[in-house]
Motif scaffolding. Structure first.
Motif, mmCIF file in Angstrom:
data_model
loop_
_atom_site.group_PDB
_atom_site.id
_atom_site.type_symbol
_atom_site.label_atom_id
_atom_site.label_comp_id
_atom_site.label_asym_id
_atom_site.label_seq_id
_atom_site.Cartn_x
_atom_site.Cartn_y
_atom_site.Cartn_z
ATOM 1 N N ASN A 16 0.821 -1.212 0.000
ATOM 2 C CA ASN A 16 0.000 0.000 0.000
ATOM 3 C C ASN A 16 0.853 1.259 0.000
ATOM 4 O O ASN A 16 0.546 2.238 -0.680
ATOM 5 N N GLY A 17 1.947 1.237 0.777
ATOM 6 C CA GLY A 17 2.824 2.401 0.797
ATOM 7 C C GLY A 17 3.435 2.678 -0.562
ATOM 8 O O GLY A 17 3.518 3.837 -0.999
ATOM 9 N N GLN A 96 -7.241 5.137 0.978
ATOM 10 C CA GLN A 96 -6.459 3.929 0.725
ATOM 11 C C GLN A 96 -6.277 3.152 2.020
ATOM 12 O O GLN A 96 -5.839 3.691 3.043
ATOM 13 N N PHE A 97 -6.571 1.853 1.951
ATOM 14 C CA PHE A 97 -6.469 1.013 3.139
ATOM 15 C C PHE A 97 -6.459 -0.453 2.724
ATOM 16 O O PHE A 97 -6.975 -0.807 1.662
ATOM 17 N N PRO A 98 -5.895 -1.329 3.556
ATOM 18 C CA PRO A 98 -6.058 -2.763 3.346
ATOM 19 C C PRO A 98 -7.426 -3.188 3.857
ATOM 20 O O PRO A 98 -7.906 -2.651 4.862
ATOM 21 N N LEU A 99 -8.067 -4.113 3.198
ATOM 22 C CA LEU A 99 -9.376 -4.574 3.632
ATOM 23 C C LEU A 99 -9.192 -5.584 4.760
ATOM 24 O O LEU A 99 -8.703 -6.696 4.547
ATOM 25 N N GLY A 103 -13.725 -4.579 5.922
ATOM 26 C CA GLY A 103 -13.899 -3.149 6.116
ATOM 27 C C GLY A 103 -12.564 -2.477 6.305
ATOM 28 O O GLY A 103 -11.506 -3.131 6.293
ATOM 29 N N PRO A 104 -12.550 -1.171 6.495
ATOM 30 C CA PRO A 104 -11.299 -0.451 6.691
ATOM 31 C C PRO A 104 -10.749 -0.667 8.094
ATOM 32 O O PRO A 104 -11.489 -1.036 9.016
ATOM 33 N N ALA A 144 -15.129 10.570 -4.606
ATOM 34 C CA ALA A 144 -14.437 9.732 -3.626
ATOM 35 C C ALA A 144 -14.042 8.413 -4.271
ATOM 36 O O ALA A 144 -14.873 7.750 -4.907
ATOM 37 N N LEU A 145 -12.780 8.042 -4.100
ATOM 38 C CA LEU A 145 -12.239 6.807 -4.666
ATOM 39 C C LEU A 145 -11.629 5.965 -3.557
ATOM 40 O O LEU A 145 -10.825 6.462 -2.762
ATOM 41 N N ILE A 146 -11.982 4.694 -3.505
ATOM 42 C CA ILE A 146 -11.347 3.732 -2.606
ATOM 43 C C ILE A 146 -10.218 3.036 -3.348
ATOM 44 O O ILE A 146 -10.397 2.566 -4.472
ATOM 45 N N VAL A 147 -9.050 2.977 -2.709
ATOM 46 C CA VAL A 147 -7.933 2.160 -3.184
ATOM 47 C C VAL A 147 -7.664 1.154 -2.074
ATOM 48 O O VAL A 147 -7.286 1.542 -0.962
#
Length: 278
Positions: A16-17, A96-99, A103-104, A144-147
């Protein structure tokens, strides 16, 4: 465009980083401005408590009411106000987050809880006293965009996959947070099989992310239905002639070839005038 990138991963050296670094470079190359809220690096406080509202002692804490009062009277804690200024500045927000557990991470959920307060993100009153929600609201006009990344294979999130479709898994964010506050929810960007990603797979996903960011301002949002578009009755239930036979989350998304009705009123309020709970 002006983009706020909200990053919720504890390790900068993670997949993610690296994707965030690639994404921010892409935004710069495209001439966009960006700001970053790296929640772990900031030591973001994830829980709502009385300190968010000036620390005043009350017999009982009514969170929604206190959020709106403190927002209106400029008594929200400094960290919350700083994030709200970033949101007000931005045209689009990338989360941006890992699932984790579908969820976040808790730190991002806490960001939503503390920042999108009543009177700012929701509970905003429009003309005629109508509360603006689902396509309208305090953040209307923003994208809004989720990554996100998941360890599972993409097939498990397919139409008959055991995990459920990704759009339905993320429905609480896409519809219940973004669309509820008025933000246009873009199709999420998902990296599958993150735990076993190869170098070539990383290059592929990085290129795909760059392309998504190039079209950040032109990608068609998810076609959720507007609360004020006339498709819901007074009890906020879809009218019988809308999506007949469909139930559940899919009913609130226009089907292929169908255009959801836009809001009847597009005026934005200057300030909230009364409290609403959600």
């Amino acid at each position: 465009m002006k983009i706020l990138w909200v990053f919720a991963h504890p390790e900068q050296r993670s997949l993610n980083g690296s994707l965030m670094a690639e994404g921010l470079r892409t935004l710069e190359e495209l001439g966009h401005e960006h700001r970053v809220s790296d929640l772990y690096a900031m030591g973001w406080k994830a829980v709502v408590d009385g300190e968010d509202f000036g620390g005043s002692t009350r017999e009982r804490l009514f969170v929604g009411r206190e959020q709106e009062r403190a927002y209106r009277e400029r008594e929200l804690s400094q960290d919350i106000r700083a994030e709200q200024k970033k949101i007000a500045w931005a045209d689009a927000l990338v989360f941006q987050f890992p699932l984790w557990w579908f969820g976040p991470p808790a730190i991002l959920k806490g960001w939503f809880d503390r920042v999108l307060v009543q009177g700012f993100g929701f509970g905003v009153e429009g003309p005629g006293g109508r509360i603006l929600r689902y396509g309208d609201g305090g953040l209307a006009g923003k994208r809004a965009l989720i990554v996100t990344s998941v360890g599972a294979r993409e097939s498990g999130f397919g139409p008959r996959g055991i995990h459920g479709s990704m759009e339905e898994v993320l429905f609480p964010l896409l519809h219940g947070t973004f669309w509820y506050t008025g933000m246009a929810a873009l199709p999420p960007f998902v990296v599958y099989g993150a735990d076993r990603l190869t170098e070539s797979g990383h290059s592929r996903d990085a290129a795909a992310l760059r392309e998504r960011l190039r079209t950040l301002d032109t990608t068609e949002p998810l076609p959720f239905r507007h609360e004020s578009g006339g498709e819901y009755d007074e009890d906020l239930v879809l009218r019988p002639d809308v999506a007949p036979g469909l139930t559940g989350v899919s009913a609130h998304r226009a089907r292929d070839g169908e255009t959801p009705r836009g809001p009847r009123e597009r005026e934005r309020p200057g300030a909230p005038t009364r409290s609403r709970t959600r």
